[in-house]
Design a protein around this motif. Structure first.
Motif, mmCIF file in Angstrom:
data_model
loop_
_atom_site.group_PDB
_atom_site.id
_atom_site.type_symbol
_atom_site.label_atom_id
_atom_site.label_comp_id
_atom_site.label_asym_id
_atom_site.label_seq_id
_atom_site.Cartn_x
_atom_site.Cartn_y
_atom_site.Cartn_z
ATOM 1 N N THR A 1 -48.983 4.731 -25.083
ATOM 2 C CA THR A 1 -47.758 4.715 -24.268
ATOM 3 C C THR A 1 -47.995 3.879 -23.018
ATOM 4 O O THR A 1 -49.125 3.699 -22.568
ATOM 5 C CB THR A 1 -47.351 6.134 -23.856
ATOM 6 O OG1 THR A 1 -48.402 6.724 -23.074
ATOM 7 C CG2 THR A 1 -47.073 6.987 -25.083
ATOM 8 N N ARG A 2 -46.916 3.354 -22.476
ATOM 9 C CA ARG A 2 -47.022 2.566 -21.256
ATOM 10 C C ARG A 2 -45.702 2.650 -20.497
ATOM 11 O O ARG A 2 -44.680 3.088 -21.033
ATOM 12 C CB ARG A 2 -47.354 1.102 -21.570
ATOM 13 C CG ARG A 2 -46.275 0.407 -22.390
ATOM 14 C CD ARG A 2 -46.596 -1.051 -22.603
ATOM 15 N NE ARG A 2 -45.586 -1.716 -23.429
ATOM 16 C CZ ARG A 2 -45.562 -3.018 -23.676
ATOM 17 N NH1 ARG A 2 -46.496 -3.802 -23.171
ATOM 18 N NH2 ARG A 2 -44.618 -3.553 -24.426
ATOM 19 N N THR A 3 -45.731 2.214 -19.255
ATOM 20 C CA THR A 3 -44.551 2.213 -18.417
ATOM 21 C C THR A 3 -44.066 0.778 -18.218
ATOM 22 O O THR A 3 -44.872 -0.130 -18.005
ATOM 23 C CB THR A 3 -44.852 2.843 -17.037
ATOM 24 O OG1 THR A 3 -45.322 4.179 -17.220
ATOM 25 C CG2 THR A 3 -43.608 2.863 -16.162
ATOM 26 N N LEU A 4 -42.771 0.583 -18.306
ATOM 27 C CA LEU A 4 -42.153 -0.703 -17.969
ATOM 28 C C LEU A 4 -41.696 -0.634 -16.510
ATOM 29 O O LEU A 4 -41.301 0.428 -16.032
ATOM 30 C CB LEU A 4 -40.966 -0.986 -18.884
ATOM 31 C CG LEU A 4 -41.242 -0.924 -20.395
ATOM 32 C CD1 LEU A 4 -39.981 -1.278 -21.177
ATOM 33 C CD2 LEU A 4 -42.396 -1.840 -20.784
ATOM 34 N N TYR A 5 -41.743 -1.781 -15.826
ATOM 35 C CA TYR A 5 -41.485 -1.799 -14.385
ATOM 36 C C TYR A 5 -40.421 -2.825 -14.008
ATOM 37 O O TYR A 5 -40.266 -3.851 -14.671
ATOM 38 C CB TYR A 5 -42.773 -2.154 -13.623
ATOM 39 C CG TYR A 5 -43.898 -1.167 -13.783
ATOM 40 C CD1 TYR A 5 -44.050 -0.085 -12.908
ATOM 41 C CD2 TYR A 5 -44.822 -1.308 -14.815
ATOM 42 C CE1 TYR A 5 -45.091 0.814 -13.060
ATOM 43 C CE2 TYR A 5 -45.869 -0.405 -14.975
ATOM 44 C CZ TYR A 5 -45.995 0.650 -14.084
ATOM 45 O OH TYR A 5 -47.024 1.541 -14.244
ATOM 46 N N LEU A 6 -39.728 -2.527 -12.912
ATOM 47 C CA LEU A 6 -38.893 -3.500 -12.224
ATOM 48 C C LEU A 6 -39.658 -3.981 -10.996
ATOM 49 O O LEU A 6 -40.282 -3.168 -10.307
ATOM 50 C CB LEU A 6 -37.564 -2.886 -11.771
ATOM 51 C CG LEU A 6 -36.686 -2.241 -12.841
ATOM 52 C CD1 LEU A 6 -35.438 -1.655 -12.196
ATOM 53 C CD2 LEU A 6 -36.314 -3.244 -13.918
ATOM 54 N N ILE A 7 -39.634 -5.288 -10.727
ATOM 55 C CA ILE A 7 -40.319 -5.805 -9.545
ATOM 56 C C ILE A 7 -39.363 -6.668 -8.727
ATOM 57 O O ILE A 7 -38.598 -7.470 -9.263
ATOM 58 C CB ILE A 7 -41.592 -6.604 -9.905
ATOM 59 C CG1 ILE A 7 -41.277 -7.792 -10.826
ATOM 60 C CG2 ILE A 7 -42.632 -5.707 -10.541
ATOM 61 C CD1 ILE A 7 -42.474 -8.712 -11.054
ATOM 62 N N LEU A 8 -39.412 -6.474 -7.414
ATOM 63 C CA LEU A 8 -38.619 -7.255 -6.468
ATOM 64 C C LEU A 8 -39.522 -7.630 -5.296
ATOM 65 O O LEU A 8 -40.484 -6.928 -4.987
ATOM 66 C CB LEU A 8 -37.426 -6.467 -5.929
ATOM 67 C CG LEU A 8 -36.410 -5.911 -6.915
ATOM 68 C CD1 LEU A 8 -36.742 -4.474 -7.278
ATOM 69 C CD2 LEU A 8 -35.008 -5.979 -6.309
#
Length: 294
Positions: free
Chosen positions: A265-272
């Motif tokens: 399993t892994r986490t998806l991220y938003l980056i700004l």
């Protein structure tokens, strides 16, 4: 006021392009007009915004400091213009996504966004994690959607949604009927994987911690579809996001393998960028992401 928004627009375009000619083309200006706007801005405040390195214009230390404020001011000016026009447009939006997200998730999100905001221009660039992060840092993208873990002091990195990686093979592969794979089988097989630097490869390497030095990486490919085709041709075993494999698994063209004891399993991220102004477009996209968080 001793500067104009047009001057700031030219400054930011050159900062992004690194070249006066390309910046002028992007702004539909003549090169001389763009050059004049930059010189006027520099002369009015007796500062040097760029260092001339050959034909390339590279931001000076002072230019780098001022860029963030100029970016925010221009984004706020765009929002103000849309409000004055009483326009439903959220303004232009540039999104970046890594390959799995971009090809199998973000395209659907862009379609939904255009339904909600039909007058708002939006672009989607698909690259690997490192390239997306670099372009967000350089203000070339408004927001990034990445698969890999990434740390940088200038980035606001937000957990977005969970994803599941899947080990798979061809129905004709010797492991297709193996059931649960042991560490010995994982080491003995040939692997077809994404390239180093991709979020998918990062998740695989983490999951196979302790085995990597002994594993046989037969092929490294940059594209998900190429990996699936190579595995279907029985050249080895692959590991990709489940969202990229569902059709092939449902049809039986590929077979899912069970790897107990390995966290896939892994986490998806938003980056700004931390200093990026959250325009109406960015706010609208983040709201859409929240709807698609599971």
């Amino acid at each position: 006021m001793r500067y104009t928004l047009r001057q700031l627009e030219v400054f930011l375009a050159i900062a992004q392009a690194g070249n006066l000619t390309r910046a002028a083309t992007q702004l539909n200006m003549s090169q001389s007009a763009a050059s004049s706007a930059l010189k006027d801005l520099e002369n009015q405040f007796d500062l040097l915004l760029f260092d001339r390195v050959g034909k390339r214009l590279q931001l000076s230390d002072r230019g780098q400091q001022l860029r963030h404020t100029a970016e925010r001011l221009m984004a706020m000016a765009d929002d103000l213009e849309q409000s004055l026009l009483n326009n439903t447009s959220t303004g232009p939006l540039d999104i970046g996504a890594t390959l799995s997200i971009g090809n199998y998730l973000a395209v659907q999100m862009v379609a939904r966004f255009k339904t909600l905001h039909p007058d708002s221009p939006i672009t989607l660039d698909v690259e690997n994690t490192e390239h997306i992060a670099e372009r967000v840092l350089n203000f070339e993208l408004d927001i990034g959607m990445i698969e890999g873990e990434f740390q940088h002091p200038q980035l606001d990195i937000r957990p977005w949604r969970q994803d599941e990686m899947t080990v798979f093979c061809s129905p004709d592969h010797p492991l297709a009927e193996a059931g649960k794979l042991t560490d010995e089988q994982l080491v003995a097989t040939e692997w077809i994987l994404r390239e180093t630097g991709s979020g998918t490869r990062q998740a695989f390497d983490r999951a196979m911690s302790g085995l990597l030095p002994k594993m046989n990486i037969a092929l490294e490919l940059q594209h998900t579809e190429a990996i699936k085709r190579a595995v279907q041709a029985n050249l080895g075993v692959g590991c990709l996001s489940l969202m990229t494999l569902q059709d092939e698994l449902d049809s039986g063209r590929l077979v899912r393998l069970d790897v107990p004891g390995r966290d896939l399993t892994r986490t998806l991220y938003l980056i700004l960028h931390k200093q990026k102004y959250h325009s109406m477009g960015i706010q609208a996209w983040i709201s859409l992401c929240e709807e698609w968080s599971s």
